[in-house]
Enzyme design. Structure first.
Site, PDB file in Angstrom:
ATOM      1  N   PHE A   1      19.847 -20.723  -1.968  1.00  0.00           N
ATOM      2  CA  PHE A   1      18.610 -20.703  -2.801  1.00  0.00           C
ATOM      3  C   PHE A   1      17.768 -20.780  -1.353  1.00  0.00           C
ATOM      4  CE2 PHE A   1      14.163 -20.864  -5.054  1.00  0.00           C
ATOM      5  CZ  PHE A   1      14.679 -20.231  -6.046  1.00  0.00           C
TER       6      PHE A   1
ATOM      7  N   ASP B   1      23.235 -28.763  -5.946  1.00  0.00           N
ATOM      8  CA  ASP B   1      22.083 -27.853  -6.742  1.00  0.00           C
ATOM      9  C   ASP B   1      22.878 -27.642  -8.148  1.00  0.00           C
ATOM     10  OD1 ASP B   1      20.610 -26.351  -7.351  1.00  0.00           O
ATOM     11  OD2 ASP B   1      19.632 -26.195  -5.827  1.00  0.00           O
TER      12      ASP B   1
ATOM     13  N   TYR C   1      14.440 -26.324 -16.855  1.00  0.00           N
ATOM     14  CA  TYR C   1      13.578 -24.946 -16.918  1.00  0.00           C
ATOM     15  C   TYR C   1      14.105 -23.767 -17.113  1.00  0.00           C
ATOM     16  CZ  TYR C   1      12.755 -24.184 -12.308  1.00  0.00           C
ATOM     17  OH  TYR C   1      12.709 -24.545 -11.019  1.00  0.00           O
ATOM     18  N   LYS C   2      15.893 -23.875 -17.167  1.00  0.00           N
ATOM     19  CA  LYS C   2      16.746 -22.566 -17.072  1.00  0.00           C
ATOM     20  C   LYS C   2      17.612 -23.437 -18.716  1.00  0.00           C
ATOM     21  CE  LYS C   2      17.040 -22.600 -12.211  1.00  0.00           C
ATOM     22  NZ  LYS C   2      16.590 -21.484 -11.524  1.00  0.00           N
TER      23      LYS C   2
ATOM     24  N   ARG D   1      19.563  -9.313 -12.223  1.00  0.00           N
ATOM     25  CA  ARG D   1      20.553 -10.259 -12.647  1.00  0.00           C
ATOM     26  C   ARG D   1      20.422 -10.271 -13.943  1.00  0.00           C
ATOM     27  NH1 ARG D   1      18.620 -16.144 -10.109  1.00  0.00           N
ATOM     28  NH2 ARG D   1      17.522 -15.478 -11.663  1.00  0.00           N
TER      29      ARG D   1
END
Ligand SMILES: Cc1ncc(COP(=O)(O)O)c(C=O)c1O
Ligand SMILES: Nc1ccccc1C(=O)C[C@H](N)C(=O)O
Length: 412
Positions: A133, A210, A235-236, A384
């Site tokens: 990322f 990560d 937050y996912k 996605r």
């Protein structure tokens, strides 16, 4: 699609009826149908739980509104490590005293990677993959410039992810730390965290994972795997809400060796002593910098309790069924239109999202959002499909993939 395929594959209604976690979907706030028909982006921002609205209101009235500044002594000073321990227990396979919550993921990554490089004298190389990322790559580039360290890049492999053998020829006596994503943000590739950690340790380097795309969707055993450091967002799949703070795990054996670079009063050993000099606190508190974002930590607590009530193994089981179903539907409906599935077919190598490529997917995604069908798009061509196990139904997946098919065929 052949008739045989049609008859072999269960329908979404059958899959939903057989889903032991189906009832949990009722726990999530549901906007009206005009706003949302299929949410396929829980891997970017999880949906709120209904109970969170009342809990936030009560926090404002009671903890904040009534206890006011006393709240810090009574509860809030400990909140980063109390919530951290719960994340560790429910999702990470981490014993208490090794996880804390605070900062953005990017800032937490900076603190931890800098601490790792500084703790490895004589070693000035950082290993990361080109497909990681952007924030992970940018932060490492910044740290390398700051510390005079160099970066060893693992070549890009967009349809897959990093395997143990990719470290051959890069790992060595100069490696300070290796930084990899447990689940790749694009392909959804699930790395062999245990095997890679062991290999990195053999070279005397530290391993930092990560966990943004795996925490709350893939069960983990960080203590058992001997992971040194991990950072993830909440937050996912932990449904902490937009901008909820990150967490960091530091193995108990490494905590005293690591000194993080942003020396703030809240990570000092006696914050209210108003001392002249900074001395880091013992244990995980040393990784805190400023005032903990207590309000923003509240919603994730509700999701952690929901996950705890069903267990991570059940979450993973549903996640696998959802991604299998999304792949089967994509093969039937999208591949004939020229799309390519760029996620692993082997469930053991896949997290909870899949990516499908097609040159028209940027426009397709924009059109779908207007209709309340919400996947996301990652350049250059990736659509996605994120499948948050506790909030996503099989019917939603079917509706979403059919809508992608319709939009794609209209635009071709
Ligand atoms: C792998 C990975 N790392 C980090 C981040 C985010 O960092 P931050 O929370 O600082 O925006 C994300 C997603 O935003 C991510 O997918
Ligand atoms: N934090 C965000 C803020 C705004 C929009 C998306 C995000 C994401 O989390 C993106 C995600 N990390 C990704 O894998 O693309």
């Amino acid at each position: 699609m052949t008739t045989a395929q049609q008859t072999q594959r269960p329908t979404s209604a059958e899959l939903d009826a057989a889903d032991p976690l189906a009832a949990q979907r009722e726990a999530f706030y549901a906007p009206d149908a005009a706003q949302l028909t299929s949410y396929l982006d829980g891997n970017s921002l999880g949906r709120p739980l209904k109970v969170t609205a009342g809990n936030l209101e009560s926090f404002v009235h009671r903890a904040w509104g009534s206890r006011l500044i006393r709240g810090w002594d009574e509860q809030w000073m400990d909140e980063p490590t109390v919530v951290g321990d719960r994340i560790g227990e429910v999702t990470l396979g981490a014993a208490a005293g090794q996880t804390t919550v605070g900062d953005s993921t990017s800032v937490m990554l900076y603190k931890m990677i800098r601490a790792a490089v500084d703790a490895q004298p004589g070693r000035d190389e950082i290993i990361i993959d080109r497909d990681n990322f952007p924030t992970d790559r940018f932060i490492i580039e910044g740290i390398a410039a700051e510390r005079g360290a160099s970066i060893k890049w693992i070549a890009a492999n967009p349809a897959s992810g990093v395997r143990s053998e990719d470290l051959d020829g890069l790992l060595g006596e100069k490696t300070a730390v290796v930084v990899l994503s447990h689940v790749a943000y694009r392909s959804g590739f699930l790395a062999d965290a245990e095997g890679i950690t062991a290999k990195v340790h053999q070279a005397g380097a530290l391993m930092l994972w990560d966990l943004c795309h795996s925490v709350g969707s893939v069960p983990m055993e960080l203590d058992k795997w001997g992971v040194d450091i991990a950072v993830g967002c909440t937050y996912k799949y932990l449904n902490g809400g937009p901008g909820s703070p990150a967490f960091a795990y530091v193995n108990a054996t490494q905590q005293d060796r690591l000194q993080q670079p942003i020396w703030g009063w809240m990570g000092a050993d006696n914050p209210f002593g108003m001392t002249d000099a900074y001395r880091p606190a013992q244990g995980m508190r040393r990784f805190i910098t400023g005032t903990p974002p207590v309000l923003a930590m509240q919603p994730m607590k509700d999701m952690l309790e929901l996950i705890a009530s069903v267990g991570m193994d059940a979450v993973r089981e549903k996640s696998i069924k959802l991604t299998e179903y999304a792949i089967a539907l994509s093969e039937e409906l999208l591949v004939p239109l020229g799309a390519e599935i760029v996620s692993p077919r082997n469930v053991a190598e896949r997290g909870s999202h899949i990516t499908v490529d097609h040159p028209l997917f940027a426009d397709v995604t924009a059109r779908l959002w207007e209709k309340g069908v919400i996947p996301d798009f990652r350049p250059p061509h990736g659509l996605r499909i994120g499948l948050s196990p506790l909030s996503t139904s099989f019917a939603e997946v079917e509706l979403g993939v059919a809508a992608i098919r319709d939009a794609l065929s209209e635009m071709q």
